[in-house]
Design a protein around this motif. Structure first.
Motif, PDB file in Angstrom:
ATOM      1  N   ALA A 129       9.143   5.985  -0.551  1.00  0.00           N
ATOM      2  CA  ALA A 129       8.513   5.665   0.728  1.00  0.00           C
ATOM      3  C   ALA A 129       8.239   4.164   0.827  1.00  0.00           C
ATOM      4  CB  ALA A 129       7.213   6.444   0.891  1.00  0.00           C
ATOM      5  N   GLY A 130       7.850   3.560  -0.301  1.00  0.00           N
ATOM      6  CA  GLY A 130       7.610   2.123  -0.297  1.00  0.00           C
ATOM      7  C   GLY A 130       8.870   1.332  -0.020  1.00  0.00           C
ATOM      8  N   LEU A 131       9.985   1.772  -0.620  1.00  0.00           N
ATOM      9  CA  LEU A 131      11.258   1.109  -0.360  1.00  0.00           C
ATOM     10  C   LEU A 131      11.651   1.226   1.106  1.00  0.00           C
ATOM     11  CD1 LEU A 131      13.358   2.151  -3.492  1.00  0.00           C
ATOM     12  CD2 LEU A 131      12.509  -0.130  -2.948  1.00  0.00           C
ATOM     13  N   LEU A 132      11.421   2.395   1.689  1.00  0.00           N
ATOM     14  CA  LEU A 132      11.746   2.603   3.100  1.00  0.00           C
ATOM     15  C   LEU A 132      10.897   1.708   3.997  1.00  0.00           C
ATOM     16  CD1 LEU A 132      13.350   4.220   5.186  1.00  0.00           C
ATOM     17  CD2 LEU A 132      11.524   5.923   5.151  1.00  0.00           C
ATOM     18  N   ASP A 133       9.603   1.621   3.696  1.00  0.00           N
ATOM     19  CA  ASP A 133       8.715   0.786   4.511  1.00  0.00           C
ATOM     20  C   ASP A 133       9.009  -0.702   4.309  1.00  0.00           C
ATOM     21  OD1 ASP A 133       7.537   3.035   5.500  1.00  0.00           O
ATOM     22  OD2 ASP A 133       5.869   3.023   4.089  1.00  0.00           O
ATOM     23  N   GLY A 187       0.819  -1.212   0.000  1.00  0.00           N
ATOM     24  CA  GLY A 187       0.000   0.000   0.000  1.00  0.00           C
ATOM     25  C   GLY A 187       0.846   1.252   0.000  1.00  0.00           C
ATOM     26  N   SER A 188       1.983   1.218   0.681  1.00  0.00           N
ATOM     27  CA  SER A 188       2.885   2.367   0.703  1.00  0.00           C
ATOM     28  C   SER A 188       3.471   2.626  -0.681  1.00  0.00           C
ATOM     29  CB  SER A 188       4.002   2.119   1.712  1.00  0.00           C
ATOM     30  OG  SER A 188       4.862   3.231   1.790  1.00  0.00           O
ATOM     31  N   PHE A 189       3.861   1.552  -1.381  1.00  0.00           N
ATOM     32  CA  PHE A 189       4.352   1.714  -2.754  1.00  0.00           C
ATOM     33  C   PHE A 189       3.281   2.364  -3.624  1.00  0.00           C
ATOM     34  CE2 PHE A 189       7.780  -1.265  -1.806  1.00  0.00           C
ATOM     35  CZ  PHE A 189       8.790  -0.820  -2.639  1.00  0.00           C
ATOM     36  N   ALA A 190       2.040   1.924  -3.473  1.00  0.00           N
ATOM     37  CA  ALA A 190       0.972   2.391  -4.348  1.00  0.00           C
ATOM     38  C   ALA A 190       0.537   3.820  -4.030  1.00  0.00           C
ATOM     39  CB  ALA A 190      -0.227   1.445  -4.238  1.00  0.00           C
ATOM     40  N   GLN A 191       0.523   4.181  -2.737  1.00  0.00           N
ATOM     41  CA  GLN A 191      -0.052   5.462  -2.346  1.00  0.00           C
ATOM     42  C   GLN A 191       0.987   6.541  -2.058  1.00  0.00           C
ATOM     43  OE1 GLN A 191      -2.690   4.688   0.923  1.00  0.00           O
ATOM     44  NE2 GLN A 191      -3.857   3.145  -0.192  1.00  0.00           N
ATOM     45  N   ARG A 192       2.169   6.151  -1.581  1.00  0.00           N
ATOM     46  CA  ARG A 192       3.154   7.145  -1.146  1.00  0.00           C
ATOM     47  C   ARG A 192       4.360   7.233  -2.066  1.00  0.00           C
ATOM     48  NH1 ARG A 192       4.957   5.358   4.292  1.00  0.00           N
ATOM     49  NH2 ARG A 192       6.046   7.338   4.304  1.00  0.00           N
TER      50      ARG A 192
END
Length: 199
Positions: free
Chosen positions: A167-171, A158-163
């Protein structure tokens, strides 16, 4: 100001991903691999000095964690690249896997032996040790997703898709490091147990 930055939504989500990674390391699908990892990674002889064993244990945990990072990053990037359509097929794949796991469970409950090939400990010695442990991390990550995929799907994918990708890589990294922390703790616990046996 620092406290407000730490309490911000993005950092909060990253911390949440790290916490979910801690839980995912001991989910029912991945947990049986922890004793196997402990057996395969603690191949040092009793004569090896304690500091060397501690460094090797942390190195083993780092190699497995790198496998986690690669798998979770790849899945997140694929989802961001438009492979989310493939996730629609996931329930159709997971149902047969679940049925197979149930059948294997019944097979063992009735007293039948389940013979599986076990990798040789020689594979985890010498120069091949790091590569073998990295491969173990990849396998562990895939196995853990069989049970923890909803936990991974929500915050990380969801982070990759929305942020966005960064941010997705970090999460995703936080999720992998959460699992890796458990692995490193198990490695150090193995060294401690071995040291107690030597006394």
């Amino acid at each position: 100001m620092l406290l407000s930055a730490v309490a911000s939504a993005p950092s909060g989500l990253t911390l949440y991903c790290f916490s979910v990674g801690l839980v995912a390391a001991v989910n029912p699908c991945g947990f049986p691999m922890l004793p196997a990892y402990l057996t395969l990674s603690s191949s040092d002889e009793a004569t090896t000095p304690l500091p060397v064993r501690v460094v090797r244990a942390l190195g083993s945990g780092a190699a497995v964690t790198l496998g986690f990072v690669v798998v979770f990053t790849l899945i997140g990037v694929l989802a961001k690249a438009g492979a989310s359509v493939a996730f629609g097929w996931l329930p159709w794949v997971m149902v047969p896997i679940g049925v197979a796991c149930f059948a294997i469970g019944l097979w063992t409950v009735v007293g039948r032996a389940l013979k599986l090939p076990v990798p040789s400990r020689r594979l985890f010695a010498g120069r091949r040790r790091g590569v073998a442990l990295f491969g173990f991390g990849v396998t562990y990550a895939v196995a853990s997703l069989a049970c923890a995929f909803p936990l991974f799907l929500g915050p990380v994918v969801g982070s990759f898709a929305q942020r966005g990708v960064l941010a997705g890589l970090l999460d995703g990294l936080a999720y992998a490091l959460g699992m890796g922390l458990v692995i490193c703790a198990v490695s150090l616990a193995g060294v401690g147990a071995q040291q107690l046996r030597l006394r």
